[in-house]
Design a protein around this motif. Sequence first.
Motif, PDB file in Angstrom:
ATOM      1  N   CYS A   1       0.831  -1.212   0.000  1.00 60.05           N
ATOM      2  CA  CYS A   1       0.000   0.000   0.000  1.00 60.05           C
ATOM      3  C   CYS A   1       0.865   1.260   0.000  1.00 60.05           C
ATOM      4  CB  CYS A   1      -0.978  -0.005   1.163  1.00 60.05           C
ATOM      5  SG  CYS A   1      -0.203  -0.060   2.784  1.00 60.05           S
ATOM      6  N   GLY A   2       1.980   1.248   0.727  1.00 64.25           N
ATOM      7  CA  GLY A   2       2.879   2.403   0.728  1.00 64.25           C
ATOM      8  C   GLY A   2       3.542   2.593  -0.620  1.00 64.25           C
TER       9      GLY A   2
ATOM     10  N   VAL B   1      -3.453   6.731 -13.576  1.00 65.01           N
ATOM     11  CA  VAL B   1      -2.209   6.753 -12.795  1.00 65.01           C
ATOM     12  C   VAL B   1      -2.340   5.823 -11.589  1.00 65.01           C
ATOM     13  CG1 VAL B   1      -0.717   8.216 -11.372  1.00 65.01           C
ATOM     14  CG2 VAL B   1      -1.577   9.067 -13.557  1.00 65.01           C
ATOM     15  N   THR B   2      -3.489   5.859 -10.938  1.00 58.75           N
ATOM     16  CA  THR B   2      -3.739   5.014  -9.773  1.00 58.75           C
ATOM     17  C   THR B   2      -3.702   3.539 -10.157  1.00 58.75           C
ATOM     18  OG1 THR B   2      -5.030   6.758  -8.733  1.00 58.75           O
ATOM     19  CG2 THR B   2      -5.399   4.531  -7.931  1.00 58.75           C
ATOM     20  N   GLN B   3      -4.318   3.193 -11.276  1.00 58.27           N
ATOM     21  CA  GLN B   3      -4.303   1.803 -11.740  1.00 58.27           C
ATOM     22  C   GLN B   3      -2.885   1.352 -12.096  1.00 58.27           C
ATOM     23  OE1 GLN B   3      -7.077   1.800 -15.006  1.00 58.27           O
ATOM     24  NE2 GLN B   3      -8.815   1.345 -13.683  1.00 58.27           N
ATOM     25  N   ASP B   4      -2.147   2.200 -12.786  1.00 59.28           N
ATOM     26  CA  ASP B   4      -0.776   1.856 -13.160  1.00 59.28           C
ATOM     27  C   ASP B   4       0.101   1.653 -11.924  1.00 59.28           C
ATOM     28  OD1 ASP B   4      -1.575   2.058 -15.790  1.00 59.28           O
ATOM     29  OD2 ASP B   4      -0.637   4.017 -16.116  1.00 59.28           O
ATOM     30  N   ALA B   5      -0.059   2.506 -10.940  1.00 56.40           N
ATOM     31  CA  ALA B   5       0.720   2.389  -9.706  1.00 56.40           C
ATOM     32  C   ALA B   5       0.348   1.120  -8.945  1.00 56.40           C
ATOM     33  CB  ALA B   5       0.511   3.622  -8.833  1.00 56.40           C
ATOM     34  N   LEU B   6      -0.937   0.783  -8.936  1.00 60.40           N
ATOM     35  CA  LEU B   6      -1.371  -0.445  -8.273  1.00 60.40           C
ATOM     36  C   LEU B   6      -0.797  -1.660  -8.993  1.00 60.40           C
ATOM     37  CD1 LEU B   6      -3.016  -1.816  -6.078  1.00 60.40           C
ATOM     38  CD2 LEU B   6      -5.000  -1.715  -7.614  1.00 60.40           C
TER      39      LEU B   6
ATOM     40  N   ARG C   1      -7.403  -6.654  -6.945  1.00 61.16           N
ATOM     41  CA  ARG C   1      -7.132  -5.425  -7.706  1.00 61.16           C
ATOM     42  C   ARG C   1      -8.424  -4.660  -7.959  1.00 61.16           C
ATOM     43  NH1 ARG C   1      -7.318  -3.243 -12.633  1.00 61.16           N
ATOM     44  NH2 ARG C   1      -5.585  -2.007 -13.389  1.00 61.16           N
ATOM     45  N   LYS C   2      -9.442  -5.369  -8.405  1.00 63.75           N
ATOM     46  CA  LYS C   2     -10.741  -4.730  -8.671  1.00 63.75           C
ATOM     47  C   LYS C   2     -11.334  -4.149  -7.388  1.00 63.75           C
ATOM     48  CE  LYS C   2     -15.248  -5.652 -10.674  1.00 63.75           C
ATOM     49  NZ  LYS C   2     -16.126  -6.651 -11.305  1.00 63.75           N
ATOM     50  N   GLY C   3     -11.219  -4.893  -6.303  1.00 65.97           N
ATOM     51  CA  GLY C   3     -11.739  -4.415  -5.019  1.00 65.97           C
ATOM     52  C   GLY C   3     -11.020  -3.173  -4.519  1.00 65.97           C
ATOM     53  N   LEU C   4      -9.696  -3.149  -4.661  1.00 69.69           N
ATOM     54  CA  LEU C   4      -8.923  -1.983  -4.224  1.00 69.69           C
ATOM     55  C   LEU C   4      -9.252  -0.755  -5.060  1.00 69.69           C
ATOM     56  CD1 LEU C   4      -5.472  -3.640  -3.524  1.00 69.69           C
ATOM     57  CD2 LEU C   4      -7.005  -2.596  -1.836  1.00 69.69           C
ATOM     58  N   MET C   5      -9.347  -0.934  -6.370  1.00 70.61           N
ATOM     59  CA  MET C   5      -9.697   0.212  -7.226  1.00 70.61           C
ATOM     60  C   MET C   5     -11.113   0.686  -6.929  1.00 70.61           C
ATOM     61  SD  MET C   5      -7.248   1.449  -8.972  1.00 70.61           S
ATOM     62  CE  MET C   5      -8.253   2.576  -9.939  1.00 70.61           C
ATOM     63  N   GLY C   6     -12.027  -0.235  -6.692  1.00 68.86           N
ATOM     64  CA  GLY C   6     -13.391   0.143  -6.339  1.00 68.86           C
ATOM     65  C   GLY C   6     -13.448   0.915  -5.032  1.00 68.86           C
ATOM     66  N   ALA C   7     -12.684   0.461  -4.056  1.00 70.51           N
ATOM     67  CA  ALA C   7     -12.634   1.155  -2.765  1.00 70.51           C
ATOM     68  C   ALA C   7     -12.016   2.532  -2.924  1.00 70.51           C
ATOM     69  CB  ALA C   7     -11.839   0.328  -1.749  1.00 70.51           C
TER      70      ALA C   7
END
Length: 86
Positions: free
Chosen positions: A4-5, A30-35, A50-56
């Motif tokens: 996460c960091g 940018v957020t998706q690429d970083a994840l 991945r889908k859950g984190l982006m959704g959150a």
Amino acid sequence: MLACGQWRIKQLEYTWLRSLMGHHADFRQVTQDALDFSFDMHDLNDPDLRKGLMGAYLKLDCYRNCFPRYCHRFRLWAGQQRAGIT
């Protein structure tokens, strides 16, 4: 470093680098690429996570000291992203 960091650091690095190079990408991209980078660095291969984190991430609320009009704009943007409207 925790995933996460690393995600957050890469998110900022990608934003700065793309800005300097003139290669704009919206913050969601940018957020998706970083994840994705963080997942790769930690050998994570879990599409549901991945889908859950982006959704959150799209459901985050504004900071309490945020101006109401900016919070409203953010909520509109996040709602459009969840609905698939760009």
